[in-house]
Design an enzyme around this catalytic site. Structure first.
Site, short mmCIF file in Angstrom:
data_model
loop_
_atom_site.label_atom_id
_atom_site.label_comp_id
_atom_site.label_asym_id
_atom_site.label_seq_id
_atom_site.Cartn_x
_atom_site.Cartn_y
_atom_site.Cartn_z
N GLU A 107 0.83 -1.21 0.00
CA GLU A 107 0.00 0.00 0.00
C GLU A 107 0.87 1.25 0.00
OE1 GLU A 107 -3.89 -0.37 2.49
OE2 GLU A 107 -2.25 -1.27 3.66
N LYS B 54 -10.81 5.52 3.04
CA LYS B 54 -9.98 4.66 2.20
C LYS B 54 -10.97 3.79 1.43
CE LYS B 54 -5.90 1.87 3.02
NZ LYS B 54 -5.13 1.21 4.09
#
Length: 122
Positions: free
Chosen positions: A21, A99
């Site tokens: 990520e 997110k």
């Protein structure tokens, strides 16, 4: 108290617990709600009596796109503390960090944290 709200500002950042990520990056959405007195700005039509939301957008963009955090909670906390330090006429604020595509094998609309912060007096 009056409010200024900035909805669904979209940025590309490198935040997350997983190394991938932080390497590949992903989209994040930020919502802000600022508590401040807007009466003088409204009655004088003077930008200097309010907060320029383009400047807020640029400040949040700098944090989201140029720093890296494992947790979206830490990202939100850094946004909140930075805005409170910069804009002394903001009495309190709410920061939402979304997110939209967490790296899990589940399908949902993302995860959002919401932080409420108030200027400390004294």
């Amino acid at each position: 108290m009056d409010k200024m709200k900035l909805h669904r500002m979209e940025y590309f950042g490198y935040h997350g617990v997983f190394e991938e990520e932080r390497k590949l990056g992903q989209r994040f959405y930020i919502d802000l709600e600022l508590d401040l007195d807007l009466q003088e700005a409204g009655s004088t039509d003077d930008l200097n009596k309010t907060i320029n939301y383009a400047e807020i957008h640029a400040q949040v963009k700098d944090i989201v796109e140029n720093q890296s955090f494992q947790l979206i909670e830490a990202l939100g906390e850094n946004i909140a503390s930075s805005l409170l330090a910069t804009y002394t006429n903001v009495n309190a604020l709410i920061v939402k960090v979304t997110k939209p595509h967490p790296p899990f094998d589940i399908h949902f609309g993302g995860v959002t944290i919401e932080l409420h912060r108030t200027r400390k007096v004294g």
